[in-house]
Design a protein around this motif. Structure first.
Motif, PDB file in Angstrom:
ATOM      1  N   GLN A  45      41.907  44.281  49.908  1.00 16.34           N
ATOM      2  CA  GLN A  45      41.686  45.634  49.374  1.00 16.34           C
ATOM      3  C   GLN A  45      40.867  45.615  48.078  1.00 16.34           C
ATOM      4  O   GLN A  45      41.155  46.351  47.130  1.00 16.34           O
ATOM      5  CB  GLN A  45      43.033  46.341  49.146  1.00 16.34           C
ATOM      6  CG  GLN A  45      43.888  46.503  50.388  1.00 16.34           C
ATOM      7  CD  GLN A  45      43.494  47.730  51.184  1.00 16.34           C
ATOM      8  OE1 GLN A  45      43.440  48.823  50.668  1.00 16.34           O
ATOM      9  NE2 GLN A  45      43.199  47.523  52.461  1.00 16.34           N
ATOM     10  N   ALA A  47      37.866  46.762  46.785  1.00 21.74           N
ATOM     11  CA  ALA A  47      36.726  47.672  46.954  1.00 21.74           C
ATOM     12  C   ALA A  47      35.613  47.376  45.957  1.00 21.74           C
ATOM     13  O   ALA A  47      34.435  47.517  46.285  1.00 21.74           O
ATOM     14  CB  ALA A  47      37.192  49.119  46.826  1.00 21.74           C
ATOM     15  N   ARG A  62      31.260  55.506  46.771  1.00 24.20           N
ATOM     16  CA  ARG A  62      32.640  55.040  46.643  1.00 24.20           C
ATOM     17  C   ARG A  62      33.124  54.535  47.985  1.00 24.20           C
ATOM     18  O   ARG A  62      32.534  54.827  49.018  1.00 24.20           O
ATOM     19  CB  ARG A  62      33.559  56.125  46.097  1.00 24.20           C
ATOM     20  CG  ARG A  62      33.573  57.385  46.940  1.00 24.20           C
ATOM     21  CD  ARG A  62      34.437  58.448  46.343  1.00 24.20           C
ATOM     22  NE  ARG A  62      35.809  58.220  46.774  1.00 24.20           N
ATOM     23  CZ  ARG A  62      36.812  58.967  46.426  1.00 24.20           C
ATOM     24  NH1 ARG A  62      36.630  59.985  45.627  1.00 24.20           N
ATOM     25  NH2 ARG A  62      38.022  58.715  46.865  1.00 24.20           N
ATOM     26  N   LEU A  63      34.204  53.788  47.930  1.00 22.88           N
ATOM     27  CA  LEU A  63      34.760  53.189  49.143  1.00 22.88           C
ATOM     28  C   LEU A  63      36.271  53.364  49.100  1.00 22.88           C
ATOM     29  O   LEU A  63      36.927  52.863  48.187  1.00 22.88           O
ATOM     30  CB  LEU A  63      34.390  51.696  49.192  1.00 22.88           C
ATOM     31  CG  LEU A  63      34.710  50.933  50.454  1.00 22.88           C
ATOM     32  CD1 LEU A  63      33.985  51.525  51.655  1.00 22.88           C
ATOM     33  CD2 LEU A  63      34.290  49.477  50.276  1.00 22.88           C
ATOM     34  N   ASP A  64      36.789  54.114  50.042  1.00 23.00           N
ATOM     35  CA  ASP A  64      38.228  54.340  50.129  1.00 23.00           C
ATOM     36  C   ASP A  64      38.788  53.471  51.241  1.00 23.00           C
ATOM     37  O   ASP A  64      38.516  53.722  52.423  1.00 23.00           O
ATOM     38  CB  ASP A  64      38.533  55.814  50.406  1.00 23.00           C
ATOM     39  CG  ASP A  64      38.080  56.721  49.276  1.00 23.00           C
ATOM     40  OD1 ASP A  64      38.292  56.348  48.106  1.00 23.00           O
ATOM     41  OD2 ASP A  64      37.511  57.787  49.568  1.00 23.00           O
ATOM     42  N   LEU A  65      39.543  52.452  50.876  1.00 24.13           N
ATOM     43  CA  LEU A  65      40.125  51.540  51.865  1.00 24.13           C
ATOM     44  C   LEU A  65      41.500  52.045  52.287  1.00 24.13           C
ATOM     45  O   LEU A  65      42.255  52.567  51.465  1.00 24.13           O
ATOM     46  CB  LEU A  65      40.224  50.133  51.268  1.00 24.13           C
ATOM     47  CG  LEU A  65      38.899  49.514  50.849  1.00 24.13           C
ATOM     48  CD1 LEU A  65      39.124  48.153  50.210  1.00 24.13           C
ATOM     49  CD2 LEU A  65      37.966  49.396  52.037  1.00 24.13           C
ATOM     50  N   ASP A  66      41.812  51.876  53.547  1.00 26.08           N
ATOM     51  CA  ASP A  66      43.093  52.303  54.099  1.00 26.08           C
ATOM     52  C   ASP A  66      44.150  51.259  53.754  1.00 26.08           C
ATOM     53  O   ASP A  66      44.097  50.137  54.256  1.00 26.08           O
ATOM     54  CB  ASP A  66      42.966  52.458  55.616  1.00 26.08           C
ATOM     55  CG  ASP A  66      44.250  52.875  56.295  1.00 26.08           C
ATOM     56  OD1 ASP A  66      45.307  52.968  55.632  1.00 26.08           O
ATOM     57  OD2 ASP A  66      44.203  53.106  57.518  1.00 26.08           O
ATOM     58  N   PRO A  67      45.119  51.600  52.896  1.00 22.11           N
ATOM     59  CA  PRO A  67      46.133  50.611  52.509  1.00 22.11           C
ATOM     60  C   PRO A  67      47.023  50.177  53.675  1.00 22.11           C
ATOM     61  O   PRO A  67      47.666  49.135  53.605  1.00 22.11           O
ATOM     62  CB  PRO A  67      46.942  51.321  51.422  1.00 22.11           C
ATOM     63  CG  PRO A  67      46.667  52.771  51.601  1.00 22.11           C
ATOM     64  CD  PRO A  67      45.321  52.893  52.249  1.00 22.11           C
TER      65      PRO A  67
END
Length: 126
Positions: A45, A47, A62-67
């Protein structure tokens, strides 16, 4: 894979493999090494590393990672160029996650001497 091994699948510890790229103490010497380090960054995770190693021309803001995403393995299917003697390269891979897999052929270029991810295509499933 034990807790100390690198998520990229190479038989090294995280610290002596992708960890040194993530921390900035070393730069990935090949397109494949960068691809492996980016996979490890998805697993961890990270980013900031993913954005830092994305080509400025194609980098998202931006980069939103799925936790909840759980990556479970990486298989390199093929490479083209991408060595210390090239300025561009491709890496085809399959990244498995809980419930499926992602098959991509990624393109890489050098920017100021460092490998960066440009973009990828998703080959038709055979």
């Amino acid at each position: 894979m034990n807790a100390r091994s690198c998520p990229c699948g190479l038989p090294k510890s995280y610290a002596e493999c992708c960890g040194r790229y993530h921390s900035g103490t070393a730069a990935a010497p090949t397109a494949e090494a960068l691809m492996r380090s980016r996979y490890s960054a998805f697993v961890r995770q990270d980013a900031a590393y993913l954005l830092r190693t994305w080509h400025p021309r194609t980098r998202p803001t931006r980069l939103d990672l799925d936790p909840g995403m759980r990556w479970t393995g990486l298989e390199i299917l093929g490479t083209g160029d991408g060595s210390a003697f090239h300025n561009t390269g491709t890496v085809e891979f399959r990244a498995s996650y809980r419930g499926g897999s992602l098959h991509e052929r990624s393109r890489f270029e050098r920017v100021d001497g460092a490998w960066v991810y440009v973009d990828g295509e998703f080959p038709a499933q055979s």
